[in-house]
Design a protein around this motif. Structure first.
Motif, PDB file in Angstrom:
ATOM      1  N   GLU A  28       0.805  -1.092  -0.085  1.00  0.00           N
ATOM      2  CA  GLU A  28       0.027   0.106   0.013  1.00  0.00           C
ATOM      3  C   GLU A  28       0.833   1.300   0.074  1.00  0.00           C
ATOM      4  O   GLU A  28       1.748   1.264   0.935  1.00  0.00           O
ATOM      5  CB  GLU A  28      -0.939   0.069   1.486  1.00  0.00           C
ATOM      6  N   GLY A  29       0.497   2.171  -1.005  1.00  0.00           N
ATOM      7  CA  GLY A  29       1.353   3.423  -1.024  1.00  0.00           C
ATOM      8  C   GLY A  29       2.598   3.220  -1.589  1.00  0.00           C
ATOM      9  O   GLY A  29       3.289   4.396  -1.861  1.00  0.00           O
ATOM     10  N   GLU A  30       3.103   2.113  -2.181  1.00  0.00           N
ATOM     11  CA  GLU A  30       4.458   2.051  -2.644  1.00  0.00           C
ATOM     12  C   GLU A  30       4.242   2.209  -3.951  1.00  0.00           C
ATOM     13  O   GLU A  30       3.296   2.158  -4.681  1.00  0.00           O
ATOM     14  CB  GLU A  30       4.962   0.546  -2.444  1.00  0.00           C
ATOM     15  N   ARG A  31       5.581   2.618  -4.474  1.00  0.00           N
ATOM     16  CA  ARG A  31       5.706   3.023  -6.031  1.00  0.00           C
ATOM     17  C   ARG A  31       5.819   1.878  -6.777  1.00  0.00           C
ATOM     18  O   ARG A  31       6.350   1.059  -6.473  1.00  0.00           O
ATOM     19  CB  ARG A  31       6.909   4.019  -6.396  1.00  0.00           C
TER      20      ARG A  31
ATOM     21  N   PRO B  68       9.299  -4.752  -7.982  1.00  0.00           N
ATOM     22  CA  PRO B  68      10.184  -5.794  -8.354  1.00  0.00           C
ATOM     23  C   PRO B  68      11.415  -5.712  -7.368  1.00  0.00           C
ATOM     24  O   PRO B  68      11.844  -7.112  -7.217  1.00  0.00           O
ATOM     25  CB  PRO B  68      10.428  -5.326  -9.422  1.00  0.00           C
ATOM     26  N   GLY B  69      12.193  -4.607  -7.001  1.00  0.00           N
ATOM     27  CA  GLY B  69      13.408  -4.805  -6.315  1.00  0.00           C
ATOM     28  C   GLY B  69      12.830  -5.006  -4.843  1.00  0.00           C
ATOM     29  O   GLY B  69      13.759  -5.739  -3.923  1.00  0.00           O
TER      30      GLY B  69
ATOM     31  N   TRP C 220       2.512 -11.802  -8.792  1.00  0.00           N
ATOM     32  CA  TRP C 220       1.569 -10.846  -9.096  1.00  0.00           C
ATOM     33  C   TRP C 220       1.665 -10.701 -10.950  1.00  0.00           C
ATOM     34  O   TRP C 220       0.452 -10.706 -11.518  1.00  0.00           O
ATOM     35  CB  TRP C 220       1.929  -9.297  -8.602  1.00  0.00           C
ATOM     36  N   GLU C 221       2.718 -10.830 -11.421  1.00  0.00           N
ATOM     37  CA  GLU C 221       2.644 -10.423 -12.694  1.00  0.00           C
ATOM     38  C   GLU C 221       2.653 -11.883 -13.647  1.00  0.00           C
ATOM     39  O   GLU C 221       1.857 -11.751 -14.561  1.00  0.00           O
ATOM     40  CB  GLU C 221       3.921 -10.116 -13.005  1.00  0.00           C
ATOM     41  N   ASN C 222       3.102 -12.821 -12.908  1.00  0.00           N
ATOM     42  CA  ASN C 222       3.014 -14.270 -13.837  1.00  0.00           C
ATOM     43  C   ASN C 222       2.209 -15.222 -13.130  1.00  0.00           C
ATOM     44  O   ASN C 222       1.966 -16.131 -14.003  1.00  0.00           O
ATOM     45  CB  ASN C 222       4.406 -14.609 -14.061  1.00  0.00           C
ATOM     46  N   LYS C 223       1.853 -15.290 -12.017  1.00  0.00           N
ATOM     47  CA  LYS C 223       1.367 -16.472 -11.263  1.00  0.00           C
ATOM     48  C   LYS C 223       0.228 -16.012 -10.224  1.00  0.00           C
ATOM     49  O   LYS C 223       0.297 -16.353  -8.960  1.00  0.00           O
ATOM     50  CB  LYS C 223       2.267 -17.433 -10.494  1.00  0.00           C
TER      51      LYS C 223
END
Length: 229
Positions: free
Chosen positions: A90-93, A98-99, A108-111
């Motif tokens: 929450e609130g993170e850029r 990813p880092g 989140w992106e792939n699974k």
């Protein structure tokens, strides 16, 4: 008896403009978001709608108020239509995720079927929460036209079920723009898709996604992956 559902994604919100993760973070809509809301309300003005449900967060309520005014209908608020609880995200850029959380960002992106927000909600539980609420809404409004104002991830997660596919295939559903309209019919125990993510009421200037650099890269990758299937 057919029940028709109009899912509307909220207008451009502060998190969309600043590219920060807003799940349960309760930011409001931007100036552009107000103009988008006017457009989608005008689009739905002459569309038969009997009842309006809305996520209880500010960005959905602000959007929904335009639609409710155009239709002369009250808003029924529910926490169960809220966005996924992002926990520590929450609130993170977005660019920093990813880092900081490489494992979680990969799921989140792939699974998405195994994704769980750090100290937040799992995608599976999130989808179950949404679908349970939609089933409740349909049961109590059988045969009506229902407008549901909710969130981007929410619409993607529900579409997996409406398409009769698993959460694993959520990666094959693109992100839809702010105030996009998705229409689903429910009849004889089955959901069928009429329209997905339509933004014909917006021009390019009023689009959120088409004016963001990340979107161009995302769509290039998305179309490339779809083409290789």
């Amino acid at each position: 008896m057919k029940t028709r559902l109009f899912f509307v994604r909220h207008a451009e919100a502060e998190g969309n403009a600043s590219r920060r993760f807003h799940g349960w973070t309760d930011g409001d809509i931007t100036e552009k978001g107000h103009r988008q809301s006017e457009r989608v309300a005008e689009r739905l003005r002459d569309v038969p709608i009997d009842v309006i449900y809305c996520s209880s967060l500010k960005r959905t309520l602000s959007t929904c108020q335009y639609i409710a005014k155009a239709k002369g209908l009250p808003i029924i608020k529910t926490d169960k239509l809220k966005e996924i609880n992002g926990g520590d995200w929450e609130g993170e850029r977005w660019e920093e995720l990813p880092g900081t959380w490489p494992k979680e960002y990969d799921t989140w992106e792939n699974k998405p079927h195994i994704h769980t927000m750090p100290n937040g909600e799992s995608m599976e539980a999130f989808q179950e929460r949404l679908l349970s609420e939609v089933e409740y809404i349909v049961k109590n409004n059988e045969g009506k036209n229902i407008c549901i104002v909710t969130h981007g991830t929410a619409i993607k997660a529900m579409l997996c079920s409406f398409r009769s596919c698993s959460l694993e295939e959520m990666v094959n559903i693109p992100w839809f723009d702010n105030t996009s309209v998705t229409v689903i019919d429910y009849q004889d125990g089955k959901f069928s898709i009429v329209l997905e993510g339509d933004i014909s009421h917006l021009d390019k200037e009023l689009s959120t996604l088409e004016n963001q650099e990340w979107w161009k890269k995302y769509m290039e990758s998305f179309n490339k992956d779809k083409g290789s299937l």
